[in-house]
Design a protein around this motif. Structure first.
Motif, PDB file in Angstrom:
ATOM      1  N   LEU A  12       0.824  -1.185   0.000  1.00 17.00           N
ATOM      2  CA  LEU A  12       0.000   0.000   0.000  1.00 17.00           C
ATOM      3  C   LEU A  12       0.865   1.244   0.000  1.00 17.00           C
ATOM      4  O   LEU A  12       1.923   1.262   0.612  1.00 17.00           O
ATOM      5  N   ARG A  60      -2.892   0.139  -4.638  1.00 18.10           N
ATOM      6  CA  ARG A  60      -2.733  -1.256  -4.230  1.00 18.10           C
ATOM      7  C   ARG A  60      -2.608  -2.158  -5.436  1.00 18.10           C
ATOM      8  O   ARG A  60      -3.365  -2.056  -6.392  1.00 18.10           O
ATOM      9  N   GLN A  62      -3.492  -5.443  -6.657  1.00 14.69           N
ATOM     10  CA  GLN A  62      -4.511  -6.417  -6.273  1.00 14.69           C
ATOM     11  C   GLN A  62      -4.072  -7.854  -6.497  1.00 14.69           C
ATOM     12  O   GLN A  62      -4.475  -8.747  -5.789  1.00 14.69           O
ATOM     13  N   GLU A  97       0.963  -5.854   3.974  1.00 12.85           N
ATOM     14  CA  GLU A  97      -0.154  -6.597   4.543  1.00 12.85           C
ATOM     15  C   GLU A  97       0.384  -7.853   5.200  1.00 12.85           C
ATOM     16  O   GLU A  97       1.440  -8.358   4.822  1.00 12.85           O
ATOM     17  N   SER A 104       4.142 -10.130   1.179  1.00  9.19           N
ATOM     18  CA  SER A 104       3.592  -8.782   1.094  1.00  9.19           C
ATOM     19  C   SER A 104       4.731  -7.818   1.360  1.00  9.19           C
ATOM     20  O   SER A 104       4.969  -7.428   2.484  1.00  9.19           O
TER      21      SER A 104
END
Length: 197
Positions: A12, A60, A62, A97, A104
């Motif tokens: 992010l 972001r 995805q 995340e 992540s």
């Protein structure tokens, strides 16, 4: 080849700001508040989303992608269209995340010439002892190569927001990556080419 500045942010991000030396200073800011990604050239547009999260606007990724082969390197990028830079300072807020199904991490690419010639910094919860995590890497028509960060402390040790600052000075060749309020770079190297991207 048209010169572009590149970002690849698989976690992010909110608030990007680029700064050049005072003589030619240009500042770009992106906070994703419009929800539009028109300032971005996306390699796979359906994989990216400008969204809101707890009052923050974010970019972001995805759908994480495979790592490229021949040479081995990151493949998914969000190219920031407005400017091409040589010397720059990039400040970005990121978080990773906590997902059991995938890594992540955050990757910021720069000095991008083409898909097999660029630099990137990889930020993760791992130490710099991991072969391809947490450091500065070079892709130069061959498999990615660590050029800084061996043995470093994790850049993203938790899932909180962290301030990352990347500084590039082409005359000296200095590339430095700072995490949060660290007075000293987490990773640093001297590399002079390519000189823009």
């Amino acid at each position: 080849m048209r010169c572009r500045t590149v970002r690849w942010l698989p976690a992010l991000a909110v608030l990007l700001a680029f700064q050049l030396p005072a003589a030619a200073r240009k500042v770009w800011t992106e906070d994703f508040s419009s929800g539009s990604l028109s300032n971005w050239l996306l390699t796979v547009p359906s994989d990216w989303l400008a969204a809101g999260e707890n009052g923050n606007r974010i970019l972001r990724l995805q759908k994480e992608g495979p790592v490229g082969a021949n040479p081995r390197r990151p493949l998914k990028f969000a190219f920031y269209r407005p400017g091409c830079v040589s010397d720059f300072e990039l400040t970005v807020r990121v978080r990773r995340e906590d997902r059991a199904d995938a890594e992540s991490d955050v990757t910021i690419a720069f000095g991008f010439q083409n898909r097999v010639k660029f630099y990137y910094t990889h930020l993760s919860r791992d130490t710099g002892d991991h072969a391809v995590h947490n450091g500065i890497f070079r892709v130069n028509e061959a498999d990615r190569e660590r050029i800084a960060g061996k043995g470093s402390a994790p850049a993203l040790p938790d899932t909180g927001w962290h301030r990352i600052r990347v500084v590039r000075e082409t005359a000296s060749g200095r590339i430095a990556v700072y995490v949060d309020q660290d007075p000293n770079p987490r990773f640093q190297v001297v590399e002079r080419t390519p000189a823009f991207g």
